[in-house]
Design a protein around this motif. Structure first.
Motif, PDB file in Angstrom:
ATOM      1  N   UNK A 153       4.638   3.719  -7.483  1.00 25.89           N
ATOM      2  CA  UNK A 153       5.797   4.662  -7.124  1.00 25.89           C
ATOM      3  C   UNK A 153       5.756   5.260  -5.814  1.00 25.89           C
ATOM      4  N   UNK A 154       4.395   5.587  -5.399  1.00 22.66           N
ATOM      5  CA  UNK A 154       4.314   6.084  -4.075  1.00 22.66           C
ATOM      6  C   UNK A 154       4.268   5.162  -3.055  1.00 22.66           C
ATOM      7  N   UNK A 155       4.220   3.949  -3.163  1.00 23.39           N
ATOM      8  CA  UNK A 155       4.304   3.081  -2.249  1.00 23.39           C
ATOM      9  C   UNK A 155       5.978   2.764  -2.266  1.00 23.39           C
ATOM     10  N   UNK A 156       6.484   2.686  -3.422  1.00 20.82           N
ATOM     11  CA  UNK A 156       8.159   2.431  -3.260  1.00 20.82           C
ATOM     12  C   UNK A 156       8.762   3.532  -2.515  1.00 20.82           C
ATOM     13  N   UNK A 157       8.192   4.971  -2.737  1.00 18.32           N
ATOM     14  CA  UNK A 157       8.872   6.124  -2.239  1.00 18.32           C
ATOM     15  C   UNK A 157       8.665   5.859  -0.635  1.00 18.32           C
ATOM     16  N   UNK A 158       7.389   5.232  -0.128  1.00 14.38           N
ATOM     17  CA  UNK A 158       7.030   4.976   1.415  1.00 14.38           C
ATOM     18  C   UNK A 158       8.156   4.234   1.945  1.00 14.38           C
ATOM     19  N   UNK A 159       8.333   3.112   1.137  1.00 10.77           N
ATOM     20  CA  UNK A 159       9.192   2.177   1.712  1.00 10.77           C
ATOM     21  C   UNK A 159      10.576   2.627   1.735  1.00 10.77           C
ATOM     22  N   UNK A 161      11.529   5.828   2.252  1.00 13.26           N
ATOM     23  CA  UNK A 161      11.507   6.744   3.423  1.00 13.26           C
ATOM     24  C   UNK A 161      11.626   5.864   4.677  1.00 13.26           C
ATOM     25  N   UNK A 162      10.988   4.738   4.795  1.00 13.85           N
ATOM     26  CA  UNK A 162      11.058   3.917   5.939  1.00 13.85           C
ATOM     27  C   UNK A 162      12.321   3.517   6.170  1.00 13.85           C
ATOM     28  N   UNK A 163      13.185   2.850   5.023  1.00 19.19           N
ATOM     29  CA  UNK A 163      14.455   2.484   5.140  1.00 19.19           C
ATOM     30  C   UNK A 163      15.420   3.588   5.651  1.00 19.19           C
ATOM     31  N   UNK A 164      15.157   4.661   4.942  1.00 22.39           N
ATOM     32  CA  UNK A 164      16.085   5.872   5.471  1.00 22.39           C
ATOM     33  C   UNK A 164      15.853   6.153   6.973  1.00 22.39           C
ATOM     34  N   UNK A 165      14.787   6.055   7.430  1.00 25.22           N
ATOM     35  CA  UNK A 165      14.489   6.193   8.965  1.00 25.22           C
ATOM     36  C   UNK A 165      15.302   5.089   9.840  1.00 25.22           C
ATOM     37  N   UNK A 166      15.270   4.061   9.211  1.00 28.36           N
ATOM     38  CA  UNK A 166      15.827   3.036  10.216  1.00 28.36           C
ATOM     39  C   UNK A 166      17.225   2.534   9.851  1.00 28.36           C
ATOM     40  N   UNK A 167      17.874   3.287   8.796  1.00 32.45           N
ATOM     41  CA  UNK A 167      19.321   3.173   8.466  1.00 32.45           C
ATOM     42  C   UNK A 167      19.348   1.843   7.533  1.00 32.45           C
ATOM     43  N   UNK A 168      18.388   1.379   6.874  1.00 33.19           N
ATOM     44  CA  UNK A 168      18.611   0.396   6.169  1.00 33.19           C
ATOM     45  C   UNK A 168      18.807   0.435   4.406  1.00 33.19           C
ATOM     46  N   UNK A 169      19.813  -0.148   3.875  1.00 30.07           N
ATOM     47  CA  UNK A 169      20.083   0.117   2.527  1.00 30.07           C
ATOM     48  C   UNK A 169      18.897  -0.477   1.730  1.00 30.07           C
ATOM     49  N   UNK A 170      18.689   0.348   0.263  1.00 27.37           N
ATOM     50  CA  UNK A 170      17.733  -0.013  -0.393  1.00 27.37           C
ATOM     51  C   UNK A 170      18.329  -0.892  -1.622  1.00 27.37           C
ATOM     52  N   UNK A 171      17.516  -1.660  -2.080  1.00 30.01           N
ATOM     53  CA  UNK A 171      17.965  -2.643  -3.127  1.00 30.01           C
ATOM     54  C   UNK A 171      16.747  -2.624  -4.245  1.00 30.01           C
ATOM     55  N   UNK A 172      16.831  -1.867  -5.503  1.00 32.99           N
ATOM     56  CA  UNK A 172      15.786  -2.102  -6.208  1.00 32.99           C
ATOM     57  C   UNK A 172      16.028  -2.781  -7.635  1.00 32.99           C
ATOM     58  N   UNK A 173      15.130  -3.594  -7.907  1.00 38.19           N
ATOM     59  CA  UNK A 173      15.113  -4.713  -9.131  1.00 38.19           C
ATOM     60  C   UNK A 173      14.249  -4.176 -10.160  1.00 38.19           C
ATOM     61  N   UNK A 174      14.667  -3.851 -11.298  1.00 40.73           N
ATOM     62  CA  UNK A 174      14.103  -3.177 -12.462  1.00 40.73           C
ATOM     63  C   UNK A 174      13.572  -4.253 -13.444  1.00 40.73           C
ATOM     64  N   UNK A 180       0.773  -1.361   0.098  1.00 43.54           N
ATOM     65  CA  UNK A 180       0.171   0.024  -0.249  1.00 43.54           C
ATOM     66  C   UNK A 180       0.902   1.395  -0.154  1.00 43.54           C
ATOM     67  N   UNK A 181       0.166   2.253  -0.472  1.00 42.04           N
ATOM     68  CA  UNK A 181       0.951   3.743  -0.565  1.00 42.04           C
ATOM     69  C   UNK A 181       0.312   4.589   0.480  1.00 42.04           C
ATOM     70  N   UNK A 182      -0.941   4.093   1.029  1.00 40.34           N
ATOM     71  CA  UNK A 182      -1.374   4.877   2.135  1.00 40.34           C
ATOM     72  C   UNK A 182      -2.264   5.931   1.660  1.00 40.34           C
ATOM     73  N   UNK A 183      -2.476   5.844   0.463  1.00 41.50           N
ATOM     74  CA  UNK A 183      -3.483   6.786  -0.033  1.00 41.50           C
ATOM     75  C   UNK A 183      -4.404   6.439  -1.047  1.00 41.50           C
ATOM     76  N   UNK A 184      -4.159   5.734  -1.942  1.00 36.85           N
ATOM     77  CA  UNK A 184      -5.232   5.063  -2.989  1.00 36.85           C
ATOM     78  C   UNK A 184      -5.234   3.456  -2.958  1.00 36.85           C
ATOM     79  N   UNK A 185      -4.036   2.574  -3.213  1.00 35.47           N
ATOM     80  CA  UNK A 185      -4.610   1.122  -3.010  1.00 35.47           C
ATOM     81  C   UNK A 185      -2.997   0.578  -3.128  1.00 35.47           C
ATOM     82  N   UNK A 186      -3.020  -0.875  -2.976  1.00 32.95           N
ATOM     83  CA  UNK A 186      -1.808  -1.574  -2.940  1.00 32.95           C
ATOM     84  C   UNK A 186      -1.641  -1.960  -4.609  1.00 32.95           C
ATOM     85  N   UNK A 187      -0.626  -1.433  -5.516  1.00 32.00           N
ATOM     86  CA  UNK A 187      -0.283  -1.727  -6.539  1.00 32.00           C
ATOM     87  C   UNK A 187       0.411  -3.102  -6.816  1.00 32.00           C
TER      88      UNK A 187
END
Length: 317
Positions: free
Chosen positions: A136-142, A144-157, A87-94
């Motif tokens: 994309x808003x879900x991705x950004x939310x996640x 930002x959560x990773x940044x808050x807790x100091x967790x590195x991000x891995x994106x798979x395109x 979920x993106x906490x706004x519309x739905x879970x993509x």
């Protein structure tokens, strides 16, 4: 096993080898030497075909129906440690964009990526890997959560592009992708991006701003797909092969113009021919790149990322 058009010589030799082995089992004839000759010819044919792939043939390999998708990589890398977040906490879970927490060894990562389907039903469920704005808003939310807790991000395109439907535009597709690009440039944790299949347009860029951008050997990365480029320039898809060459979309091309940082070699024949070997190569690349980034301060991390993308496109007249 499905074969692409340029792989038909391999299919014929594999069928000959299967028949040869069957004859040996069903009769008293010694076919060992014949089988060895076919095996040698098969190996030589594979090497000859795959070392001379055109850009369009690599596009075809990146779309192979048996090629591993994002969830395959996450399952192989993390096992049971992966926790998907929704979920993106706004519309739905993509469903085209998936993400969550997982571990490689003892290190936690926030994994985010596009997911395609394996058959007609799951492809529709995953919207063919084309995310809506809420993805994309879900991705950004996640992130930002990773940044808050100091967790590195891995994106798979792995996407043919962001979803181009009217409803996606009405909900702010362009803004959502632009927002992600902006926020990723200044995210205060390491970002490792891996292009595992198709990397098309803003659909890829929306989760593609990384400190280390890695690319599988038979994936592609471009502003537009060859078919769409052909339809714009020639009003027909018939020139897609010419468009693929002109777009410089292969991993080798991207490395030359410094759009990516590393090419991950695939097994002979593509990632789908040896999934386990591909998963190991991707895991090792992620771990090695994180080891290079983990000791940088937040300021140095963001500064070097900004410099990297600011330099793209520079040239001397």
């Amino acid at each position: 096993m499905e074969y692409l058009d340029f792989e038909l010589p391999i299919k014929e030799l594999e069928e000959q080898l299967t028949k040869c082995v069957a004859i040996g089992h069903e009769s008293d004839i010694d076919v060992t030497e014949t089988c060895q000759q076919i095996e040698k010819k098969l190996e030589d044919t594979k090497k000859d075909i795959y070392k001379n792939l055109s850009a369009w043939q690599r596009v075809q390999l990146s779309r192979h129906p048996n090629r591993p998708y994002t969830l395959d990589y996450i399952e192989a890398l993390c096992g049971d440690s992966f926790l998907e977040l929704h979920g993106d906490r706004n519309v739905k879970d993509d469903k085209a964009m998936i993400g969550g927490l997982g571990k490689i060894g003892d290190q936690s990562y926030m994994f985010i990526g596009q997911q395609k389907g394996y058959n007609t039903k799951t492809r529709q469920y995953r919207n063919f890997g084309m995310a809506n704005p809420e993805g994309y808003r879900k991705a950004l939310r996640l992130m930002k959560s990773a940044e808050k807790f100091g967790i590195p991000v891995v994106t798979l395109i792995d996407t043919p592009g962001a979803y181009p439907g009217l409803e996606a535009e009405e909900r702010g597709q362009g803004e959502a992708i632009a927002r992600n690009i902006l926020e990723m440039t200044r995210l205060k944790v390491p970002i490792i991006t891996v292009i595992i299949g198709e990397g098309a347009s803003g659909g890829a860029l929306g989760i593609g701003v990384g400190d280390s951008v890695l690319m599988l050997e038979n994936s592609w990365y471009s502003v537009i797909s060859p078919e769409n480029c052909s339809s714009i320039l020639w009003r027909s898809w018939e020139h897609k092969e010419k468009a693929a060459e002109a777009l410089k979309l292969t991993a080798t091309d991207a490395m030359k113009i410094k759009v990516i940082d590393e090419i991950i070699k695939e097994p002979l024949g593509g990632a789908h021919t040896d999934r386990e070997g591909t998963f190991i190569a991707v895991r090792d690349a992620i771990v090695a790149n994180y080891d290079k980034l983990k000791n940088l301060s937040q300021e140095d991390l963001v500064s070097s990322r900004m410099d990297k993308y600011s330099k793209m496109g520079e040239f001397k007249g």
